[in-house]
Scaffold this motif. Sequence first.
Motif, short mmCIF file in Angstrom:
data_model
loop_
_atom_site.label_atom_id
_atom_site.label_comp_id
_atom_site.label_asym_id
_atom_site.label_seq_id
_atom_site.Cartn_x
_atom_site.Cartn_y
_atom_site.Cartn_z
N MET A 282 0.84 -1.20 0.00
CA MET A 282 0.00 0.00 0.00
C MET A 282 0.88 1.25 0.00
SD MET A 282 -3.04 1.03 2.61
CE MET A 282 -4.25 -0.21 2.18
N SER A 283 0.64 2.07 -0.97
CA SER A 283 1.48 3.25 -1.10
C SER A 283 1.11 4.30 -0.06
CB SER A 283 1.32 3.86 -2.49
OG SER A 283 0.05 4.47 -2.59
N LYS B 4 0.38 7.29 -0.56
CA LYS B 4 -0.76 8.08 -1.02
C LYS B 4 -2.09 7.43 -0.65
CE LYS B 4 0.60 11.14 -4.78
NZ LYS B 4 0.66 11.32 -6.23
N ARG B 5 -2.11 6.10 -0.81
CA ARG B 5 -3.33 5.36 -0.45
C ARG B 5 -3.61 5.50 1.03
NH1 ARG B 5 -4.79 0.64 -4.01
NH2 ARG B 5 -5.50 -0.37 -2.12
N TYR C 228 -4.86 8.94 1.78
CA TYR C 228 -6.23 9.09 1.29
C TYR C 228 -7.21 8.39 2.23
CZ TYR C 228 -9.87 9.41 -2.31
OH TYR C 228 -11.01 9.70 -3.01
N PHE D 57 -11.97 1.51 -3.08
CA PHE D 57 -10.94 0.52 -2.73
C PHE D 57 -11.59 -0.87 -2.75
CE2 PHE D 57 -9.61 4.53 -0.96
CZ PHE D 57 -8.24 4.55 -1.15
N GLU E 84 -10.40 -2.40 2.91
CA GLU E 84 -10.24 -1.01 3.33
C GLU E 84 -11.53 -0.49 3.96
OE1 GLU E 84 -9.05 -2.16 0.57
OE2 GLU E 84 -6.96 -1.55 0.38
N ILE F 89 -8.99 5.43 -7.27
CA ILE F 89 -7.72 4.91 -6.75
C ILE F 89 -6.70 4.76 -7.85
CG2 ILE F 89 -8.44 2.48 -6.94
CD1 ILE F 89 -6.20 4.12 -4.25
N PHE G 205 -3.83 7.30 -8.31
CA PHE G 205 -2.64 7.38 -7.44
C PHE G 205 -1.49 6.57 -8.00
CE2 PHE G 205 -6.18 8.05 -4.43
CZ PHE G 205 -5.86 9.36 -4.12
#
Lengths: 121, 165
Positions: free
Chosen positions: B1-2, B4-5, B8, B51, B55, B162, B165
């Motif tokens: 998981m980045s 950014k995720r 967010y 997502f 999530e 998503i 990103f």
Amino acid sequence: MKRNDWILIAVLTLIPAILLTGNIIAAQKIASPCLVITVDGSTFGIYDLNEDRIIDINGKNTCTIKDGEASMTYADCPGQNCVHSAAIGKEGGSIVCLPNRVILKIENAAVTAERPDAVTG
Amino acid sequence: MSAKRIAYLGLLLALAVLFGYVESLIPVNLAIPGIKLGLANIVIVAVLYIFTWKEALAVSVLRVVIIGFMFGNLFSIAFGLSGTVLSVISMALLKHSGHFGIVGVSAFGGVMHNIGQLAAAALIVEGFPFLWYLPILMLAGLLAGILIGAVSLPVMKRLPRINDF
């Protein structure tokens, strides 16, 4: 909205509607309060409180139902405790004549304990 | 998981927590406790669609725990968790089936949310009149779910996907 959504919503409306109807019918079926007279432990008779009447109990006691309330109006014993007892109505209660072993008792009294309380958050 | 995720999702979680608070400021006093719109579920539904169900479950569980520690108690966390977990899982299953739109999924989630809470109440509170509450709260959940689903649709269109990103 898809056609399936409408079907789902219809089903989700129908289930509680059926449950609610069932609940209301079940609530009405619960027996109304009635007077049960027992003599020496065995049932002498069951009487409707809404019906005014005078019941002779083996010539030793007399029970009177009037205006939805039952009271002992005669007892052949010297004590007379049961005659002096307060009348019992649909809220429940009992009148006991100990010498003659006669019990007047309200069954299916109007219960208030089933009401939901406010604990849920 | 980045990163950014994560950022967010954190933003959406904060939004969900805030929605619950905003809703508590609106004085809607209905005769039956437990009936409310559940504005925060807009976020949960959006996360479920943007997502995955994982999530959505994480955000909804964290929301209940955070709100519970801030404003509630252990009981409200227990009620909230049982409702939200059942709701998210059933919504995820319905969405995964592919036969239903967002309004249907959200409506089902609303109903299951209240069923979950009632089940917890029946377990915790002795003599709880489960069968009396069930149909009323099912209808309330259905109505709230439909409204949330209807609102989620335009909200989703405006939220970044998503894939961005």
